[in-house]
Design a protein around this motif. Structure first.
Motif, PDB file in Angstrom:
ATOM      1  N   LEU A 212       0.831  -1.200   0.000  1.00  0.00           N
ATOM      2  CA  LEU A 212       0.000   0.000   0.000  1.00  0.00           C
ATOM      3  C   LEU A 212       0.869   1.256   0.000  1.00  0.00           C
ATOM      4  CD1 LEU A 212      -2.846  -1.088   2.441  1.00  0.00           C
ATOM      5  CD2 LEU A 212      -3.066  -0.605   0.002  1.00  0.00           C
TER       6      LEU A 212
ATOM      7  N   ARG B 282      -7.833  -4.378   7.721  1.00  0.00           N
ATOM      8  CA  ARG B 282      -9.091  -4.250   8.465  1.00  0.00           C
ATOM      9  C   ARG B 282      -9.236  -5.392   9.464  1.00  0.00           C
ATOM     10  NH1 ARG B 282     -11.235  -2.698   3.434  1.00  0.00           N
ATOM     11  NH2 ARG B 282     -12.044  -4.801   3.063  1.00  0.00           N
TER      12      ARG B 282
ATOM     13  N   GLY C  16      -5.046  -2.938  -8.762  1.00  0.00           N
ATOM     14  CA  GLY C  16      -6.104  -2.498  -7.863  1.00  0.00           C
ATOM     15  C   GLY C  16      -6.691  -3.587  -6.991  1.00  0.00           C
ATOM     16  N   PRO C  17      -7.076  -4.757  -7.547  1.00  0.00           N
ATOM     17  CA  PRO C  17      -7.642  -5.798  -6.693  1.00  0.00           C
ATOM     18  C   PRO C  17      -6.706  -6.268  -5.585  1.00  0.00           C
ATOM     19  CG  PRO C  17      -8.160  -6.238  -8.986  1.00  0.00           C
ATOM     20  CD  PRO C  17      -7.206  -5.079  -8.973  1.00  0.00           C
TER      21      PRO C  17
ATOM     22  N   SER D 256       2.349   1.745  -3.403  1.00  0.00           N
ATOM     23  CA  SER D 256       1.384   2.209  -4.401  1.00  0.00           C
ATOM     24  C   SER D 256       1.263   3.724  -4.433  1.00  0.00           C
ATOM     25  CB  SER D 256       0.010   1.595  -4.130  1.00  0.00           C
ATOM     26  OG  SER D 256      -0.591   2.161  -2.972  1.00  0.00           O
TER      27      SER D 256
ATOM     28  N   GLU E 278      -5.919  -4.062   1.863  1.00  0.00           N
ATOM     29  CA  GLU E 278      -6.770  -3.281   2.763  1.00  0.00           C
ATOM     30  C   GLU E 278      -7.627  -4.191   3.639  1.00  0.00           C
ATOM     31  OE1 GLU E 278      -8.807  -0.929  -0.079  1.00  0.00           O
ATOM     32  OE2 GLU E 278      -7.160   0.507  -0.344  1.00  0.00           O
ATOM     33  N   ALA E 279      -8.111  -5.300   3.066  1.00  0.00           N
ATOM     34  CA  ALA E 279      -8.910  -6.250   3.835  1.00  0.00           C
ATOM     35  C   ALA E 279      -8.093  -6.887   4.954  1.00  0.00           C
ATOM     36  CB  ALA E 279      -9.489  -7.326   2.915  1.00  0.00           C
TER      37      ALA E 279
ATOM     38  N   LEU F  99      -4.461  -4.458  -4.115  1.00  0.00           N
ATOM     39  CA  LEU F  99      -4.436  -3.413  -3.093  1.00  0.00           C
ATOM     40  C   LEU F  99      -5.659  -3.521  -2.185  1.00  0.00           C
ATOM     41  CD1 LEU F  99      -3.178  -0.348  -5.160  1.00  0.00           C
ATOM     42  CD2 LEU F  99      -1.854  -1.825  -3.623  1.00  0.00           C
ATOM     43  N   ARG F 100      -6.792  -3.887  -2.755  1.00  0.00           N
ATOM     44  CA  ARG F 100      -7.995  -4.084  -1.931  1.00  0.00           C
ATOM     45  C   ARG F 100      -7.847  -5.306  -1.029  1.00  0.00           C
ATOM     46  NH1 ARG F 100     -10.403  -2.443  -6.802  1.00  0.00           N
ATOM     47  NH2 ARG F 100     -11.126  -4.551  -7.338  1.00  0.00           N
ATOM     48  N   HIS F 101      -7.153  -6.344  -1.538  1.00  0.00           N
ATOM     49  CA  HIS F 101      -6.847  -7.498  -0.674  1.00  0.00           C
ATOM     50  C   HIS F 101      -6.032  -7.035   0.540  1.00  0.00           C
ATOM     51  CE1 HIS F 101      -7.054 -10.553  -4.273  1.00  0.00           C
ATOM     52  NE2 HIS F 101      -8.198  -9.906  -4.070  1.00  0.00           N
TER      53      HIS F 101
END
Length: 268
Positions: free
Chosen positions: A234, A264, A253-254, A237, A260-261, A256-258
């Protein structure tokens, strides 16, 4: 959503009020069960115990009996006397069944062939906060005799139902709860299944014994290495534009969302 969805949800028989507090202490949330955990003759006393209980409403779900059964209106009347507002509806098969419970937050348990096929419509109901699936009732609804192979892995139809309920929940932004693992002594099997659940996108896993809580929490908690890697990509990026390479791996992008998950789940 007012309900606090932690990773380990522990079922507790409603006719055992002395266990309510212990279950709530050990798990992220407790599911007080008026359905499968009780003999029919014990349900009246269990409803009285439910009404008298004082658990945290934000960490309590009450599983009532299925819509259309003689016990359902009695369960709902008892539930309405409590401060709890999250109800689990077993054998949910039609969106109208959950829409009729408009004042309450609903966890819809899609555990029959009809329920799995209707999962997307059920998930779209505004008062539905989560979907859960159930392997054993599903197989029973099909006339089968076993949801798993001898090695403990799910049969194809069970895997299909698990995926369909997860996809339905995700498509409508609702939480997805994985089914219980019945082989209580098999902690390695539970760990593998819970690790697959979190990697696939489930929000939580239900369990039937306090000893399973720690195993589920372990599976849902990212390792230090996973957290560190998520931070690294992250941060990388921020100085990149579009797709880039990091340590020989393509990052887009996907992914990076992984990351972020992962953060969280780690509470970062």
């Amino acid at each position: 959503m007012s309900f606090d969805m932690g990773p380990a949800l522990l079922f507790c028989p409603a006719d055992r009020p002395e266990r309510y507090g212990k279950a709530a202490e050990r798990a992220d949330a407790v599911i007080i069960d008026l359905e499968d955990a009780l003999a029919p003759g014990d349900r009246a006393a269990a409803r009285t115990a439910l009404v008298q209980s004082r658990l945290d409403p934000a960490r309590t779900i009450v599983r009532v009996n299925a819509v259309g059964t003689a016990d359902f209106p009695l369960d709902l009347a008892a539930f309405d006397e409590t401060l709890y507002r999250t109800v689990m509806v077993p054998k949910a098969e039609q969106v109208e069944q959950v829409q009729a419970l408009g004042p309450y937050e609903v966890v819809a348990l899609c555990e029959t062939a009809a329920g799995v096929l209707a999962a997307a419509d059920i998930a779209a109901a505004p008062n539905v906060v989560a979907l859960m699936w159930g392997a054993e009732d599903l197989i029973a609804s099909l006339g089968g005799s076993s949801s798993r192979f001898a090695d403990g892995t799910y049969r194809t139809v069970a895997r299909h139902a698990r995926s369909q309920v997860l996809l339905a929940a995700g498509a409508h932004g609702k939480a997805a709860i994985d089914s219980v693992f019945l082989a209580i002594p098999d902690e390695s099997g539970l760990l593998a299944e819970a690790e697959d659940a979190v990697a696939s996108g489930f929000t939580a896993t239900a369990c039937i014994h306090p000893s399973q809580v720690a195993v589920i929490r372990q599976a849902y908690q990212p390792s230090d290495a996973e957290v560190a890697y998520a931070w690294e990509i992250l941060e990388a990026s921020t100085s990149e534009h579009g797709v880039f390479q990091y340590q020989g791996r393509m990052i887009d992008g996907p992914l990076l969302r992984h990351a972020e998950a992962v953060l969280r789940r780690a509470g970062r």
